[in-house]
Design an enzyme around this catalytic site. Structure first.
Site: not given
Ligand code: PHB
Ligand code: APR
Length: 390
Positions: A72, A200, A292, A296, A384
């Site tokens: 991505h 997000y 999460p 990270k 990120y």
């Molecule tokens: C996930 O795909 O499980 C995932 C992706 C991004 C995050 C946390 C979990 O910030």
């Protein structure tokens, strides 16, 4: 039994360490309290930084990752009824790869077993002894029998609830932590993702995240109360809430499908320092936890053991002690960068209970700043995708 490095825990940290040591000709045994089946199917994180992908590929673990992992080059931030893309690759030259943690675990277990590595699953009652001597012993029970593993060093890679951290005498470690007044409810759904990139979303109803695992499987999360009971969340309620928080821009809708798995994860920030005591070296979730939101956790676990692998190689290969001596100090620089980033992303995106209006305005302003300033977006992006040197 005897080995050079005794490793407690077969998560990404312990397995990767065993793999790296093997490549340096160093012998290790991994002790895991769960079954192979259990660790290979535990649904966890899914985002690999560029540096983690490079590490896996460089050490012969890239075959399936490169075939099935999804690269991505951006993420989307959704707030105040608008969508903004953060072009990660345009801003940093690097990308992330979506590949489930349990897939990394499966690849590592296969690689270790194919190379004749020893992973003892289903062991009980692991205890660490003699950590302040040159010959520590790990005692444990297997099939009801008491066993001993003698080693030169112990690597504590047994996660937040493991025994390693607690084997350090009182007064040696300092704990830094923060808890958050919310948790994440996560689902895995048999639904083709309606997105190419992660979303997000910050809304007045709380945070939501749209992620994925494959062209057929979506992974979604909802901010919920920390004491939320999963029994109160039948599938229809989950989808209704996801729609309310994600379908906030005109003409966009998510794809629904049968929910394959659901669970609630608490959110915490946690670090203990130092990450080493005498002959015990701690890595991954055993010594640090991040919420999460910054994706990270798995990356930090892999970065810790990359350092530890080199440090043991220098010790066994050339008798050099400097990398082992500096392990904790070096690892903690990356750990604290990730702590700050994860805390920052979390604070910017979640609804705080009894949120005061002032705080909410600051969150909106911060998001708008990311959306409009190349400098600020670059700061988010470089954290990120992972900073090569911290
Ligand atoms: C996930 O795909 O499980 C995932 C992706 C991004 C995050 C946390 C979990 O910030
Ligand atoms: N004895 C043996 N094994 C243990 C013990 C014990 N007493 N306690 C825990 N374990 C095992 C767990 O069953 C688990 O398989 O240690 C392993 C630790 O693995 P993880 O929890 O995956 O931790 P780590 O390898 O540091 O990876 C961190 O996992 O939780 C996620 O978000 C986190 O992505 C990050 C990653």
């Amino acid at each position: 039994m005897r080995t050079q490095v005794g490793i407690v825990g077969a998560g990404p940290a312990g397995l990767m360490l065993s793999h790296l040591l093997h490549r340096h000709g160093i012998d290790s045994v991994v002790l895991e309290c769960r079954s192979r089946e259990y660790v290979e199917h535990r649904v966890r994180a899914g985002v690999l930084e560029q540096g983690s992908v490079d590490l896996l590929c460089r050490t012969g673990l890239g075959e399936r990752l490169q075939r099935e992992g999804m690269r991505h080059e951006g993420i989307e931030l959704r707030f105040d009824g608008e969508s903004h893309r953060v072009p990660l690759t345009e801003l940093t030259g690097r990308a992330i790869t979506v590949y489930g943690q349990q897939e990394v675990v499966k690849d590592l277990i296969t690689a270790r077993l194919d190379a004749g590595g020893q992973i003892l699953f289903d062991v009980d009652d692991v205890r660490l002894d003699g950590l302040d001597t040159d010959s520590p012993v790990i005692r444990f029970r297997r099939d009801g029998r008491e066993e001993e593993l003698h080693c030169d060093f112990v690597a504590g890679c047994d996660g937040f609830h493991g025994v390693s951290r607690g084997s350090v005498p009182d007064g040696v470690l300092t704990t830094y932590e923060r808890t958050y007044p919310f948790a994440w409810l996560g689902i895995l759904a048999a639904a083709p993702p309606a997105v190419d990139e992660l979303i997000y979303a910050r809304t007045e109803r709380g945070f939501a995240l749209y992620s994925l695992r494959s062209p057929e499987i979506s992974r979604l999360y909802l901010q919920v109360a920390p004491d939320e009971d999963i029994a109160d969340w039948p599938d229809e309620r989950i989808w209704a809430e996801l729609r309310a928080r994600l379908e906030t821009v005109p003409g966009w809708s998510l794809n629904e499908g049968p929910i394959l798995e659901k669970g609630i994860t608490p959110m915490r920030s946690f670090v203990v320092e130092p990450m080493q005591w005498e002959r015990l070296y701690l890595a991954g979730d055993a010594v640090h936890i991040v919420p999460p939101t910054g994706a990270k956790g798995m990356n930090l676990a892999l970065a810790d053991v990359a350092l530890l692998g080199d440090a043991f190689a220098a010790w066994y290969g050339e008798g050099r002690t400097n990398l082992l001596a500096n392990y904790s100090r070096t690892a903690l620089r990356r750990v604290w960068r990730a702590q700050h980033f994860s805390w920052w992303m979390t604070s910017m995106l979640h609804r705080l209970d009894g949120e005061d209006a002032y705080e909410a305005k600051l969150q909106s302003s911060t998001l708008r700043y990311v959306a409009t300033s190349r400098a600020y977006a670059t700061s988010l992006a470089e954290n990120y995708v992972g900073l090569p040197e911290v």
